[in-house]
Design an enzyme around this catalytic site. Structure first.
Site, PDB file in Angstrom:
ATOM      1  N   GLU A 202      -3.363  -8.325  -0.406  1.00  0.00           N
ATOM      2  CA  GLU A 202      -3.254  -8.087   1.043  1.00  0.00           C
ATOM      3  C   GLU A 202      -4.585  -8.319   1.750  1.00  0.00           C
ATOM      4  OE1 GLU A 202      -1.099  -4.592   2.246  1.00  0.00           O
ATOM      5  OE2 GLU A 202      -1.618  -4.872   4.358  1.00  0.00           O
TER       6      GLU A 202
ATOM      7  N   ASP B  67       8.367   0.885  -3.141  1.00  0.00           N
ATOM      8  CA  ASP B  67       6.933   1.103  -2.946  1.00  0.00           C
ATOM      9  C   ASP B  67       6.637   2.590  -3.144  1.00  0.00           C
ATOM     10  OD1 ASP B  67       4.419   0.349  -2.241  1.00  0.00           O
ATOM     11  OD2 ASP B  67       4.872  -0.098  -0.137  1.00  0.00           O
TER      12      ASP B  67
END
Ligand code: KIV
Length: 255
Positions: free
Chosen positions: A172, A80
């Site tokens: 998300e 990430d």
């Protein structure tokens, strides 16, 4: 499995992704046979004890990516890219290459950054996008895309990422109807967290699904075990046995 092969599961088989931050957990997840491991910048909260991901550095991420890579021999790893690591395309490419050197097979880029994504893809670096709630820039954690205009913007961002050629994207915290529309509209794998049933796959933060912190309880989170309770019970037994002279016994002593 290679990331492009994984993408061929779209519409056929669900994708299972979990985060990991260290060698032992990565080894367990690898042995359990999940599709993808994400070294998420959620480590800012669950490992480092910050309230958000905004303090996580590239060096932090690389340290954990190397540890995960030592444990996960067969599972593709996504690193990430933390806040500020992709401010310019030059930074993005330099940092993404460092993730690959550390053992990642691709990187995740949070938000709408077409130039960065295009540059990484042109350099042959697989990219996972991330739309909806964006913790690196969010002022508060709330469900995104409930209002039509916000939903349309998220859908547009997802389609743009797909056109650029990301192999997957995290969705998300959004209504599942929106996640379903995105999943239908894109070729990339959609991997949801708090985005409902219609995504191509699901991801959870490993510490959350294992129940390390009972006080963290967003609606989407299902705890599969309470390690908090189990660890406390084990520690209490150890304490009791040490205090009472029960441990170490003969069996656990060198003679
Ligand atoms: O940082 C992270 O762990 C993530 C997941 C929540 C998808 O981005």
């Amino acid at each position: 499995m290679r990331l492009d092969e994984l993408q061929m599961k779209k519409g056929k088989e669900k994708i299972v992704m979990l985060t990991a931050y260290d060698y032992q957990m990565a080894k367990i997840l690898d042995e359990a046979g999940i599709d993808l491991i994400l070294v998420g910048d959620s480590l800012g909260m669950v490992i480092q004890g910050y309230t958000d991901t905004k303090s996580v550095t590239v060096e932090d991420m690389l340290y954990h990516t190397r540890a995960v890579a030592r444990g996960a021999k067969n599972t593709p790893i996504i690193g990430d890219m933390p806040i500020n690591s992709d401010k310019s395309v030059e930074d993005a490419i330099k940092n993404a290459k460092r993730f690959l050197e550390a053992g990642a097979h691709g990187v995740k880029i949070e938000g709408n950054k077409p130039k960065v994504v295009k540059t990484l893809l042109n350099a042959g670096i697989p990219v996972m996008g991330h739309v909806g709630l964006l913790p690196q820039t969010a002022e508060s954690y709330r469900v995104k895309g409930k209002q039509p205009a916000e939903a349309q913007k998220i859908l547009d961002d997802a389609v743009k990422l797909d056109e650029l050629g990301v192999f997957s994207m995290v969705l998300e915290c959004m209504p599942e109807s929106l996640a379903g529309r995105i999943t239908e509209a894109v070729k990339a794998l959609t991997i949801g967290i708090g985005a409902g049933r219609y995504c191509d796959g699901q991801v959870l933060v490993i510490n959350d699904m294992l129940g390390f912190d009972e006080s963290f309880a967003p609606k989407y989170l299902k705890r599969y075990v309470s390690l908090n309770k189990m660890i406390k019970e084990a520690v209490a037994r150890f304490k009791e046995e040490v205090l009472r002279g029960i441990y170490p016994d003969k069996e656990h002593t060198y003679h």
